[in-house]
Design a protein around this motif. Structure first.
Motif, short mmCIF file in Angstrom:
data_model
loop_
_atom_site.label_atom_id
_atom_site.label_comp_id
_atom_site.label_asym_id
_atom_site.label_seq_id
_atom_site.Cartn_x
_atom_site.Cartn_y
_atom_site.Cartn_z
N UNK A 58 0.84 -1.20 0.00
CA UNK A 58 0.00 0.00 0.00
C UNK A 58 0.88 1.26 0.00
N UNK A 61 2.33 1.71 -3.38
CA UNK A 61 1.28 2.20 -4.27
C UNK A 61 1.16 3.73 -4.15
N UNK A 64 4.16 5.40 -5.66
CA UNK A 64 4.07 5.33 -7.13
C UNK A 64 3.10 6.39 -7.66
N UNK A 65 1.94 6.49 -7.02
CA UNK A 65 0.93 7.46 -7.48
C UNK A 65 1.44 8.89 -7.33
N UNK A 68 4.13 9.42 -10.12
CA UNK A 68 3.61 9.52 -11.49
C UNK A 68 2.74 10.77 -11.66
N UNK A 82 11.82 -13.09 -1.86
CA UNK A 82 10.50 -13.16 -1.24
C UNK A 82 9.66 -11.92 -1.57
N UNK A 83 10.30 -10.75 -1.48
CA UNK A 83 9.57 -9.51 -1.76
C UNK A 83 9.25 -9.42 -3.25
N UNK A 85 8.64 -11.92 -5.12
CA UNK A 85 7.52 -12.84 -5.30
C UNK A 85 6.20 -12.18 -4.90
N UNK A 86 6.18 -11.53 -3.74
CA UNK A 86 4.96 -10.84 -3.28
C UNK A 86 4.53 -9.79 -4.29
N UNK A 89 3.19 -11.53 -7.61
CA UNK A 89 1.88 -12.17 -7.48
C UNK A 89 0.73 -11.17 -7.39
N UNK A 90 1.03 -9.98 -6.87
CA UNK A 90 -0.02 -8.97 -6.69
C UNK A 90 -0.05 -7.98 -7.85
N UNK A 91 0.80 -8.23 -8.87
CA UNK A 91 0.77 -7.37 -10.05
C UNK A 91 1.43 -6.02 -9.83
N UNK A 92 2.24 -5.90 -8.79
CA UNK A 92 2.89 -4.61 -8.52
C UNK A 92 4.21 -4.44 -9.28
N UNK A 94 5.49 -5.11 -12.15
CA UNK A 94 5.66 -4.63 -13.53
C UNK A 94 5.55 -3.11 -13.66
N UNK A 95 5.07 -2.44 -12.62
CA UNK A 95 4.94 -0.98 -12.70
C UNK A 95 6.19 -0.26 -12.21
#
Lengths: 110, 139
Positions: A58, A61, A64-65, A68, A82-83, A85-86, A89-92, A94-95
């Motif tokens: 969070x 996020x 990032x917002x 940008x 591990x991080x 991987x987290x 998996x949550x789609x974070x 790639x940004x």
């Protein structure tokens, strides 16, 4: 959790260590937001971060917002498996631009 | 291991994770499974503290207990907050998880990670007590 803020030319660098959970993520956010305000280029060195929960996601996020929204860029350095991987998996992941070492991270923004 | 009871506060997250690490080491759980279990317990304890107690205006404790059963490490979280079966919670789907971060709602990510990582999950409500039971195979 500890955060050390420094600058390399026009790039803001935050070196974070320790664990980012619901207790520490708001503190990290409070410390990092003014740095993003100041620098359009921002590197978060997370080599020494050993734990990241969804509270940490969070925080990322919001960073990032914030970045940008002012056409800034954020690079994450030294994510543990591990991080990584987290965040995958949550789609974070790639940004974010990621780098293995701080120097690569700084070069990615130069 | 001896159960550990802590106040339902974010200050307790770090000792709860340490309990998991100690129990996992005693049980011989892999490094990967240990991290996953640590994340699970952190996420669900956060949920219990924020919603089970916090939003319901209840105060109380969280008790963590670890035991090896056959080839599994079982970690149980007990609390007396509001009833909440996280297996019934709607989770973010692929569409939500692939949205740009500008449009993301981060709610439910902790439970999503938990359900993805845990080998066996069980929830029980007995009297005013919630039991969240997580099991990981020792390989």
């Amino acid at each position: 959790m500890l955060i050390d803020i420094k600058s390399e030319g026009d790039i803001g660098v935050a070196v974070i260590s320790g664990e980012i959970d619901s207790k520490t993520a708001p503190k990290a956010q409070e410390t990092l937001m003014p740095v993003i305000e100041k620098f359009n280029k921002f590197v978060m060195d997370m080599t020494q971060v050993t734990f990241l929960s969804s509270a940490g996601l969070r925080m990322l996020l919001l960073i990032y917002r914030q970045a940008t929204a002012k056409d800034g860029r954020v690079v994450l350095v030294g994510l543990s498996d591990e991080i990584n991987d987290t965040m995958t998996m949550t789609g974070f992941l790639k940004f974010f631009v990621v780098a293995d070492y701080l120097q690569n991270g700084i070069e990615a923004l130069a | 291991m001896e159960p550990l009871t802590l106040p339902a506060s974010f200050d307790s997250l770090s000792p709860l994770r340490q309990y998991v690490v100690d129990a996992a080491r005693d049980a011989g759980l892999s490094k990967e499974a240990t991290y996953k279990l640590k994340l699970i317990i952190d996420e669900i304890a956060t949920n219990i503290i924020s919603y089970g107690y916090g939003e319901s205006g209840l105060l109380g404790d969280i008790t963590i207990d670890g035991e090896v059963i056959d080839n599994k490490l079982r970690i149980t979280l007990q609390d007396t907050g509001a009833e909440f079966d996280l297996s019934k919670r709607e989770l973010p789907d692929e569409d939500e998880l692939s949205k740009p971060l500008e449009e993301r709602d981060v709610g439910g990510l902790g439970i999503f990670l938990t359900m993805r990582d845990v080998d066996i999950f069980e929830y029980k409500r007995i009297g005013n007590r919630n039991y969240n039971i997580f099991e990981m195979y020792i390989k």
